[in-house]
Design an enzyme around this catalytic site. Sequence first.
Site, PDB file in Angstrom:
ATOM      1  N   GLY A  76     -10.788   7.528   8.512  1.00  0.00           N
ATOM      2  CA  GLY A  76     -11.730   7.792   7.416  1.00  0.00           C
ATOM      3  C   GLY A  76     -12.881   6.832   7.619  1.00  0.00           C
ATOM      4  O   GLY A  76     -12.647   5.674   7.949  1.00  0.00           O
ATOM      5  N   HIS A  80     -17.852   1.059   8.224  1.00  0.00           N
ATOM      6  CA  HIS A  80     -16.385   1.110   8.339  1.00  0.00           C
ATOM      7  C   HIS A  80     -16.054   2.431   9.031  1.00  0.00           C
ATOM      8  O   HIS A  80     -16.063   3.495   8.402  1.00  0.00           O
ATOM      9  CB  HIS A  80     -15.756   1.028   6.941  1.00  0.00           C
ATOM     10  CG  HIS A  80     -14.257   1.115   6.952  1.00  0.00           C
ATOM     11  ND1 HIS A  80     -13.435   0.067   6.600  1.00  0.00           N
ATOM     12  CD2 HIS A  80     -13.426   2.139   7.272  1.00  0.00           C
ATOM     13  CE1 HIS A  80     -12.174   0.435   6.709  1.00  0.00           C
ATOM     14  NE2 HIS A  80     -12.138   1.704   7.108  1.00  0.00           N
ATOM     15  N   LEU A  81     -15.813   2.362  10.335  1.00  0.00           N
ATOM     16  CA  LEU A  81     -15.614   3.577  11.117  1.00  0.00           C
ATOM     17  C   LEU A  81     -14.174   3.635  11.617  1.00  0.00           C
ATOM     18  O   LEU A  81     -13.799   2.947  12.575  1.00  0.00           O
ATOM     19  CB  LEU A  81     -16.596   3.611  12.303  1.00  0.00           C
ATOM     20  CG  LEU A  81     -18.083   3.341  11.954  1.00  0.00           C
ATOM     21  CD1 LEU A  81     -18.934   3.335  13.206  1.00  0.00           C
ATOM     22  CD2 LEU A  81     -18.599   4.362  10.951  1.00  0.00           C
ATOM     23  N   GLY A  82     -13.363   4.420  10.930  1.00  0.00           N
ATOM     24  CA  GLY A  82     -11.964   4.572  11.321  1.00  0.00           C
ATOM     25  C   GLY A  82     -11.625   6.041  11.219  1.00  0.00           C
ATOM     26  O   GLY A  82     -12.508   6.898  11.341  1.00  0.00           O
ATOM     27  N   GLY A 100     -15.135   1.200  14.837  1.00  0.00           N
ATOM     28  CA  GLY A 100     -16.167   0.165  14.779  1.00  0.00           C
ATOM     29  C   GLY A 100     -15.790  -1.096  15.541  1.00  0.00           C
ATOM     30  O   GLY A 100     -16.624  -1.723  16.181  1.00  0.00           O
ATOM     31  N   GLU A 101     -14.491  -1.450  15.498  1.00  0.00           N
ATOM     32  CA  GLU A 101     -14.055  -2.683  16.160  1.00  0.00           C
ATOM     33  C   GLU A 101     -13.773  -2.481  17.646  1.00  0.00           C
ATOM     34  O   GLU A 101     -13.924  -3.414  18.433  1.00  0.00           O
ATOM     35  CB  GLU A 101     -12.772  -3.205  15.486  1.00  0.00           C
ATOM     36  CG  GLU A 101     -12.992  -3.717  14.082  1.00  0.00           C
ATOM     37  CD  GLU A 101     -11.698  -3.945  13.315  1.00  0.00           C
ATOM     38  OE1 GLU A 101     -10.651  -4.203  13.941  1.00  0.00           O
ATOM     39  OE2 GLU A 101     -11.725  -3.855  12.071  1.00  0.00           O
ATOM     40  N   ASN A 102     -13.341  -1.263  17.995  1.00  0.00           N
ATOM     41  CA  ASN A 102     -12.811  -1.066  19.352  1.00  0.00           C
ATOM     42  C   ASN A 102     -13.647  -0.221  20.301  1.00  0.00           C
ATOM     43  O   ASN A 102     -13.461  -0.286  21.511  1.00  0.00           O
ATOM     44  CB  ASN A 102     -11.424  -0.405  19.264  1.00  0.00           C
ATOM     45  CG  ASN A 102     -10.417  -1.313  18.596  1.00  0.00           C
ATOM     46  OD1 ASN A 102     -10.232  -2.435  19.016  1.00  0.00           O
ATOM     47  ND2 ASN A 102      -9.795  -0.823  17.541  1.00  0.00           N
ATOM     48  N   ARG A 135     -10.358   7.960  21.287  1.00  0.00           N
ATOM     49  CA  ARG A 135      -9.972   7.708  22.679  1.00  0.00           C
ATOM     50  C   ARG A 135      -9.758   9.036  23.401  1.00  0.00           C
ATOM     51  O   ARG A 135     -10.196   9.210  24.542  1.00  0.00           O
ATOM     52  CB  ARG A 135      -8.691   6.871  22.728  1.00  0.00           C
ATOM     53  CG  ARG A 135      -8.920   5.439  22.302  1.00  0.00           C
ATOM     54  CD  ARG A 135      -7.653   4.749  21.947  1.00  0.00           C
ATOM     55  NE  ARG A 135      -7.155   5.208  20.638  1.00  0.00           N
ATOM     56  CZ  ARG A 135      -6.285   4.559  19.900  1.00  0.00           C
ATOM     57  NH1 ARG A 135      -5.762   3.438  20.351  1.00  0.00           N
ATOM     58  NH2 ARG A 135      -5.903   5.020  18.731  1.00  0.00           N
ATOM     59  N   GLU A 168      -7.959  -5.674   5.057  1.00  0.00           N
ATOM     60  CA  GLU A 168      -7.810  -5.298   3.651  1.00  0.00           C
ATOM     61  C   GLU A 168      -6.613  -5.987   2.997  1.00  0.00           C
ATOM     62  O   GLU A 168      -6.659  -6.342   1.826  1.00  0.00           O
ATOM     63  CB  GLU A 168      -7.697  -3.766   3.532  1.00  0.00           C
ATOM     64  CG  GLU A 168      -9.040  -3.090   3.767  1.00  0.00           C
ATOM     65  CD  GLU A 168      -8.944  -1.602   4.021  1.00  0.00           C
ATOM     66  OE1 GLU A 168      -8.515  -1.234   5.141  1.00  0.00           O
ATOM     67  OE2 GLU A 168      -9.287  -0.818   3.139  1.00  0.00           O
ATOM     68  N   HIS A 206     -13.094   2.581   0.239  1.00  0.00           N
ATOM     69  CA  HIS A 206     -13.088   1.485   1.224  1.00  0.00           C
ATOM     70  C   HIS A 206     -13.729   0.212   0.666  1.00  0.00           C
ATOM     71  O   HIS A 206     -14.188  -0.646   1.428  1.00  0.00           O
ATOM     72  CB  HIS A 206     -13.862   1.858   2.516  1.00  0.00           C
ATOM     73  CG  HIS A 206     -13.218   2.900   3.365  1.00  0.00           C
ATOM     74  ND1 HIS A 206     -13.952   3.833   4.071  1.00  0.00           N
ATOM     75  CD2 HIS A 206     -11.923   3.154   3.637  1.00  0.00           C
ATOM     76  CE1 HIS A 206     -13.138   4.624   4.734  1.00  0.00           C
ATOM     77  NE2 HIS A 206     -11.896   4.232   4.488  1.00  0.00           N
ATOM     78  N   ASN A 228       0.877  -1.174   0.000  1.00  0.00           N
ATOM     79  CA  ASN A 228       0.000   0.000   0.000  1.00  0.00           C
ATOM     80  C   ASN A 228       0.913   1.223   0.000  1.00  0.00           C
ATOM     81  O   ASN A 228       1.447   1.616   1.041  1.00  0.00           O
ATOM     82  CB  ASN A 228      -0.893  -0.030   1.244  1.00  0.00           C
ATOM     83  CG  ASN A 228      -1.836   1.153   1.310  1.00  0.00           C
ATOM     84  OD1 ASN A 228      -1.767   2.058   0.474  1.00  0.00           O
ATOM     85  ND2 ASN A 228      -2.706   1.153   2.309  1.00  0.00           N
ATOM     86  N   ARG A 260      -2.525  -2.054  -3.499  1.00  0.00           N
ATOM     87  CA  ARG A 260      -3.738  -1.276  -3.287  1.00  0.00           C
ATOM     88  C   ARG A 260      -3.701  -0.085  -4.246  1.00  0.00           C
ATOM     89  O   ARG A 260      -2.696   0.639  -4.302  1.00  0.00           O
ATOM     90  CB  ARG A 260      -3.778  -0.757  -1.855  1.00  0.00           C
ATOM     91  CG  ARG A 260      -4.982   0.104  -1.629  1.00  0.00           C
ATOM     92  CD  ARG A 260      -4.940   0.770  -0.278  1.00  0.00           C
ATOM     93  NE  ARG A 260      -6.130   1.596  -0.128  1.00  0.00           N
ATOM     94  CZ  ARG A 260      -6.170   2.699   0.592  1.00  0.00           C
ATOM     95  NH1 ARG A 260      -5.097   3.111   1.233  1.00  0.00           N
ATOM     96  NH2 ARG A 260      -7.277   3.383   0.685  1.00  0.00           N
ATOM     97  N   ARG A 319     -12.277  15.037   8.421  1.00  0.00           N
ATOM     98  CA  ARG A 319     -13.062  15.429   7.237  1.00  0.00           C
ATOM     99  C   ARG A 319     -14.496  15.773   7.628  1.00  0.00           C
ATOM    100  O   ARG A 319     -15.089  15.103   8.467  1.00  0.00           O
ATOM    101  CB  ARG A 319     -13.082  14.301   6.199  1.00  0.00           C
ATOM    102  CG  ARG A 319     -11.746  14.067   5.554  1.00  0.00           C
ATOM    103  CD  ARG A 319     -11.776  12.859   4.637  1.00  0.00           C
ATOM    104  NE  ARG A 319     -10.673  11.968   4.966  1.00  0.00           N
ATOM    105  CZ  ARG A 319     -10.582  10.701   4.580  1.00  0.00           C
ATOM    106  NH1 ARG A 319     -11.518  10.158   3.842  1.00  0.00           N
ATOM    107  NH2 ARG A 319      -9.546   9.977   4.927  1.00  0.00           N
TER     108      ARG A 319
HETATM  109  P1  AMP Z   1      -8.362   3.147  11.437  1.00  0.00           P
HETATM  110  O1  AMP Z   1      -8.376   4.307  10.496  1.00  0.00           O
HETATM  111  O2  AMP Z   1      -9.324   2.055  11.052  1.00  0.00           O
HETATM  112  O3  AMP Z   1      -6.980   2.631  11.755  1.00  0.00           O
HETATM  113  O4  AMP Z   1      -8.934   3.714  12.819  1.00  0.00           O
HETATM  114  C1  AMP Z   1      -8.215   4.637  13.584  1.00  0.00           C
HETATM  115  C2  AMP Z   1      -9.098   5.254  14.630  1.00  0.00           C
HETATM  116  O5  AMP Z   1      -9.713   4.254  15.430  1.00  0.00           O
HETATM  117  C3  AMP Z   1      -8.329   6.099  15.625  1.00  0.00           C
HETATM  118  O6  AMP Z   1      -8.163   7.406  15.167  1.00  0.00           O
HETATM  119  C4  AMP Z   1      -9.220   6.061  16.839  1.00  0.00           C
HETATM  120  O7  AMP Z   1     -10.128   7.143  16.730  1.00  0.00           O
HETATM  121  C5  AMP Z   1     -10.008   4.784  16.716  1.00  0.00           C
HETATM  122  N1  AMP Z   1      -9.655   3.812  17.762  1.00  0.00           N
HETATM  123  C6  AMP Z   1      -8.665   2.909  17.753  1.00  0.00           C
HETATM  124  N2  AMP Z   1      -8.675   2.200  18.907  1.00  0.00           N
HETATM  125  C7  AMP Z   1      -9.693   2.652  19.651  1.00  0.00           C
HETATM  126  C8  AMP Z   1     -10.237   2.341  20.935  1.00  0.00           C
HETATM  127  N3  AMP Z   1      -9.712   1.398  21.689  1.00  0.00           N
HETATM  128  N4  AMP Z   1     -11.292   3.052  21.369  1.00  0.00           N
HETATM  129  C9  AMP Z   1     -11.823   4.017  20.609  1.00  0.00           C
HETATM  130  N5  AMP Z   1     -11.372   4.347  19.384  1.00  0.00           N
HETATM  131  C10 AMP Z   1     -10.322   3.693  18.912  1.00  0.00           C
END
Ligand code: AMP
Length: 395
Positions: free
Chosen positions: A211, A207-209, A332-334, A284, A383, A179, A7, A90, A240
């Site tokens: 981005g 997909h909540l990250g 979304g995962e954490n 966090r 991914e 995504h 990537n 990618r 964004r």
């Molecule tokens: P990603 O772009 O999928 O790598 O997601 C990154 C984002 O996930 C970070 O900027 C955090 O806002 C969020 N994140 C990661 N770990 C946690 C956690 N344990 N609790 C809440 N948000 C988290």
Amino acid sequence: MKVLVINCGSSSLKYQLIDSVSEEVLAKGLCERIGIDGRLTHKPTGKAEVAIEAAMPDQKAAVSLVLAHLTDAVCGVIADLSEIEAVGHRVVHGGEKFASSVILTEEVIAEIEKCNELAPLHNPANLIGINACKDLMPGVPMVGVFDTAFHQTMPKKAFLYGLPYEYYEKYAVRRYGFHGTSHSFVSKRVAEILGKDVKDLKTIVCHLGNGSSICAVDGGISVDTSMGFTPLEGLVMGTRSGDLDPAVLEYIAGKEGLDVKGVVNVLNKKSGVHGISGVSSDFRDLDTASKEGNERATAALDIFAYRVAKYVGSYAAAMNGVDVIAFTAGIGENDKGMRAKIVEYLGYLGITLDAEANDCRGKERVISTPDSKVIAMICPTNEELAICREAVALV
Ligand code: AMP
């Protein structure tokens, strides 16, 4: 088969070497500050991590260093480069040309170059990575996996903007979505976990990250997604803005003395939950600040959840129903608090959250109660593995 997944960005390069049979990661790592000075973090599975400063004037130098580490006597994981049988790249934008992954021939590379205008920050960097690998690993098949490809199934009613039609015809201005590799992977994995055929499921993937985007997947096919012409549309994200009245651009430009480029830069880099809270783009930090009574951090979290819930509602309407809502990526995962906050809006769909099941991080798991009319679940995305599988399928 051993597949190298690349990537390549403008100043960074992420890689994973994956054994496609066991689907185990043999090594992964990150090159940073390419073109500035250069830093490599190499993590071989079962061996000590290596972190070094090393000159990386360009992407080719970065790829070269990665290959040297993969074959190194101490921190390497393969004896020889000939063990790498395919490289999966990618590629952010495939325009309307690419609706699936492809072997990267010279003709294909020329077609990708034509999409550069649609993703000027990403595609040229992806191509530099592709060409560097071609030079350093001649003869090894290369595969391009596009962020946009999965969404090429969207119907016209979902991808066209309410703009003069000739802008679509002349300039390819339409919604593309991003995504896609993640949305595709998660929607398929959800069906596997539930023991169902993906063709029988209406799934909304969140997909909540940093981005963020949402995708309506009906029978395994993307029918709508929240990102558009660029990854700026849709949800409120880390930095964004997401959806906005376009008239705001002119108004802010006038007030702040900015040109259009300047305002779009603000919308991409200084907005979202970071801009609202003034604290951070990391959830966090926002959570901590909110608990300490920071009202803007609380507002940012509320706005984020509200926008996600509105999109979920609109996609339930678009598909005339929904069977599964899947949460993936960093937040979304954490972030159990954010998941709960979003699901709170969705009672009308008959979703009930199982608070105990929701109290977890990064695991594949159903988080709704057994009597919930719609299943809510966590499904970690991968991914790199998706790119590896695409490469194997084509090679
Ligand atoms: P990603 O772009 O999928 O790598 O997601 C990154 C984002 O996930 C970070 O900027 C955090 O806002 C969020 N994140 C990661 N770990 C946690 C956690 N344990 N609790 C809440 N948000 C988290």
